[in-house]
Design an enzyme around this catalytic site. Structure first.
Site, PDB file in Angstrom:
ATOM      1  N   ARG A   1      -0.959  -8.543  13.639  1.00 39.49           N
ATOM      2  CA  ARG A   1      -1.432  -7.585  12.625  1.00 39.49           C
ATOM      3  C   ARG A   1      -2.341  -8.269  11.614  1.00 39.49           C
ATOM      4  O   ARG A   1      -3.334  -7.697  11.176  1.00 39.49           O
ATOM      5  CB  ARG A   1      -0.235  -6.956  11.899  1.00 39.49           C
ATOM      6  CG  ARG A   1       0.501  -5.961  12.770  1.00 39.49           C
ATOM      7  CD  ARG A   1       1.858  -5.647  12.208  1.00 39.49           C
ATOM      8  NE  ARG A   1       1.811  -4.739  11.065  1.00 39.49           N
ATOM      9  CZ  ARG A   1       2.851  -4.533  10.256  1.00 39.49           C
ATOM     10  NH1 ARG A   1       3.969  -5.200  10.432  1.00 39.49           N
ATOM     11  NH2 ARG A   1       2.749  -3.672   9.275  1.00 39.49           N
TER      12      ARG A   1
ATOM     13  N   LYS B   1       0.835  -1.213   0.000  1.00 38.25           N
ATOM     14  CA  LYS B   1       0.000   0.000   0.000  1.00 38.25           C
ATOM     15  C   LYS B   1       0.868   1.261   0.000  1.00 38.25           C
ATOM     16  O   LYS B   1       0.619   2.182  -0.766  1.00 38.25           O
ATOM     17  CB  LYS B   1      -0.914   0.046   1.249  1.00 38.25           C
ATOM     18  CG  LYS B   1      -1.892  -1.102   1.356  1.00 38.25           C
ATOM     19  CD  LYS B   1      -2.887  -0.869   2.497  1.00 38.25           C
ATOM     20  CE  LYS B   1      -2.247  -0.871   3.891  1.00 38.25           C
ATOM     21  NZ  LYS B   1      -1.707  -2.174   4.307  1.00 38.25           N
TER      22      LYS B   1
HETATM   23  P1  AMP Z   1       1.211   0.792   8.778  1.00 37.60           P
HETATM   24  O1  AMP Z   1       2.478   1.518   8.575  1.00 37.60           O
HETATM   25  O2  AMP Z   1       0.077   1.329   7.941  1.00 37.60           O
HETATM   26  O3  AMP Z   1       1.348  -0.703   8.648  1.00 37.60           O
HETATM   27  O4  AMP Z   1       0.764   1.072  10.295  1.00 37.60           O
HETATM   28  C1  AMP Z   1       1.582   0.692  11.370  1.00 37.60           C
HETATM   29  C2  AMP Z   1       0.778   0.593  12.655  1.00 37.60           C
HETATM   30  O5  AMP Z   1       0.207   1.876  12.972  1.00 37.60           O
HETATM   31  C3  AMP Z   1      -0.409  -0.355  12.613  1.00 37.60           C
HETATM   32  O6  AMP Z   1      -0.042  -1.699  12.858  1.00 37.60           O
HETATM   33  C4  AMP Z   1      -1.268   0.213  13.744  1.00 37.60           C
HETATM   34  O7  AMP Z   1      -0.762  -0.122  15.017  1.00 37.60           O
HETATM   35  C5  AMP Z   1      -1.074   1.706  13.550  1.00 37.60           C
HETATM   36  N1  AMP Z   1      -2.086   2.256  12.619  1.00 37.60           N
HETATM   37  C6  AMP Z   1      -1.853   2.825  11.399  1.00 37.60           C
HETATM   38  N2  AMP Z   1      -3.006   3.214  10.827  1.00 37.60           N
HETATM   39  C7  AMP Z   1      -3.996   2.886  11.694  1.00 37.60           C
HETATM   40  C8  AMP Z   1      -5.416   3.015  11.679  1.00 37.60           C
HETATM   41  N3  AMP Z   1      -6.054   3.549  10.633  1.00 37.60           N
HETATM   42  N4  AMP Z   1      -6.102   2.546  12.750  1.00 37.60           N
HETATM   43  C9  AMP Z   1      -5.482   2.015  13.811  1.00 37.60           C
HETATM   44  N5  AMP Z   1      -4.164   1.842  13.890  1.00 37.60           N
HETATM   45  C10 AMP Z   1      -3.408   2.279  12.839  1.00 37.60           C
END
Ligand code: AMP
Length: 214
Positions: free
Chosen positions: A171, A16
């Protein structure tokens, strides 16, 4: 003028972030990544960052109220007026509803489809630059010089806390339980575009551009 209000949906490790960055460059609209914003808050040691840290390290979702607040603020900035690409938000039904309540109507939701086995393989080998956030894969996409970021030249690539095996499992569970139901949510609203995420990054990018007519 045409606007693009887009969102990238898919499991962790689907690509993404990579695809959102490419599209943001192509369309000259901001890339709005809640993961990046939360990591930045942690680096700066803000109250928000402290609050998010323990959830993130465990691979759990940060509470809805927290992320909804940061997205609401971000989308009010001037550069988001003509469009944006949401990456990693919404991740739950209440977040999707909050986005709609902000008056945001998405033009397209790109669902990047990748199997659980592939997610485990990708995240297990992922290396990140702690300085600029660029990501690599130990085998599939290593940096040109061992342990040095191609993009910003920093030395010392790391395995993100949430790319440890226990956190990856958590996750994926969170994704299936809370985020995957959004596929149907957006399908019903007629904006879902499914893309096979197991092709090369270039092929995935081409498929996205073709499907959303960008
Ligand atoms: P990502 O870099 O998008 O994989 O996000 C890393 C971590 O940030 C996730 O595993 C969540 O702990 C937190 N996170 C990011 N976006 C969200 C969201 N929309 N809702 C809740 N937690 C989020």
């Amino acid at each position: 003028m045409e606007t693009f209000r887009l969102m990238m949906l898919g499991p962790p490790g689907a690509g993404k972030g990579t695809q959102a960055k490419r599209l943001a460059d192509r369309l000259e609209i901001p890339h709005v990544s809640t993961g990046d914003m939360l990591r930045e808050a942690r680096r700066k040691g803000t109250e928000l960052g402290e609050k998010a840290a323990e959830y993130m390290e465990a691979g759990r979702l940060v509470p809805d109220k927290v992320v909804i607040g940061i997205v609401r603020e971000r989308l009010q900035e001037d550069d988001a007026e003509t469009g944006f690409i949401l990456d990693g938000f919404p991740r739950t039904r209440p977040q999707a509803e909050a986005l709609a309540e902000m008056g945001v109507e998405l033009d397209a939701v790109v669902n990047i489809d990748v199997s659980d086995d592939e997610v485990v393989n990708r995240l297990g080998g992922r290396l990140s630059c702690p300085n600029c956030g660029a990501v690599y894969h130990r085998d599939a996409n290593p940096p040109a010089v061992d342990d040095v970021c191609d993009k910003c030249g920093s030395e010392g690539l790391i395995t993100r806390e949430d790319d440890r095996p226990e956190a990856i499992r958590e996750r994926l569970e969170e994704y299936h339980k809370k985020t995957a139901p959004l596929i149907e949510f957006y399908e019903q609203r007629g904006v879902l575009e499914n893309v096979n995420g197991e092709a090369s990054p270039d092929e995935v990018a081409d498929a996205i551009v073709e499907q959303i007519g960008a």
